[in-house]
Design a protein around this motif. Structure first.
Motif: not given
Length: 283
Positions: A23, A27, A248, A250-251
């Motif tokens: 993830r 990003h 990052p 929205r992580l």
């Protein structure tokens, strides 16, 4: 050092660590500027789940094999897609028992201008690492201590990227070492993304790590943990976590979707739990 990750490859801790890693890489790939990854304790790069080591413990059967069993919800599968794609890529090249470690996952995600430094001190393991990624000019497998690699490679010239710190936790003072080495690296490169992995056997050690990081004035931490409630009689690890520094955007939101689903699928007892906490998010 006698740590051999082959015994544990593909277990529940790997699933959490590697899903979060992919993830973060997704990003990083969302912006055109190149980046550098420093993997301080890289391991062999990829593993064979049919090997003597893996078959001795069968830990992967309660890890990646459970995720393979059937799809999760569409929202979760959308977030798992980069990790699943890397798994499929490794299996296509090396057979259905292949499991990619963090260097291979990084190599799979990287673009032409991105770079990877992967350190591994154990000579036989380093030779496997060099075989796994050494032919790729974007990747540099180093046969050196991970802490030395960390000190020598931050800040990277790209001024953008990720440091993955995944020590073996064989020494009694490993949490203190992790805290000291990370804080020193952060002073040199405060804007980098750092992912600090840990086993959750010693909760006091984890709290001391977070306290040391906070005392250093470091903010923007995301604490992610899962506890699969492994029966005590089974032995081994039951819980694991990551602290992501400068996560990052929205992580944290993605983790709120991923962690409950992974915890439920990987649970071995009736009381599994997960923890997703933003610590000083505006620090």
């Amino acid at each position: 050092m006698n740590y051999r990750h082959g015994f544990h490859a593909g277990n529940f801790a790997d699933v959490l660590k590697h899903v979060v890693l992919t993830r973060i890489l997704s990003h990083l790939n969302a912006k055109p500027a190149p980046y550098r990854i420093v993997d301080t304790h890289a391991g062999a790069g990829r593993y064979d789940l049919g090997s003597e080591e893996a078959l001795r413990t069968h830990e992967w059967k309660d890890g990646v094999a459970r995720i393979d069993r059937s799809p999760l919800s569409p929202a979760v599968e959308a977030l798992l897609a980069p990790w699943r794609a890397a798994l499929a890529g490794a299996r296509a090249l090396y057979g259905p028992g292949a499991y990619p470690g963090s260097p291979w996952l990084c190599r799979h995600a990287m673009r032409p201008g991105d770079r990877l430094i992967a350190a591994e001190l154990h000579p036989p393991t380093w030779r496997k690492l060099a075989e796994a990624i050494g032919r790729d000019r974007r990747c540099k497998p180093l046969a050196i201590d991970g802490w030395t690699a960390l000190r020598a490679n931050v800040p990277p010239k790209e001024r953008r990227g990720l440091v993955l710190i995944d020590p073996p936790f064989e020494e009694k003072d490993e949490f203190a070492t992790l805290a000291a080495q990370f804080v020193a690296a952060h002073r040199k490169w405060p804007t980098g993304i750092y992912a600090l992995w840990y086993p959750l056997k010693d909760r006091g050690g984890v709290e001391a790590l977070i306290e040391a990081v906070s005392d250093a004035g470091i903010g923007r931490l995301l604490r992610l943990e899962i506890d699969i409630d492994r029966p005590a009689a089974a032995g081994g690890l039951s819980a694991t976590g990551l602290i992501v520094v400068n996560p990052p955007w929205r992580l944290a939101e993605e983790a709120q979707t991923l962690l409950p689903a992974l915890t439920e699928r990987l649970a071995q007892g009736p009381r599994p739990r997960y923890h997703c906490e933003a610590i000083r998010p505006d620090g």
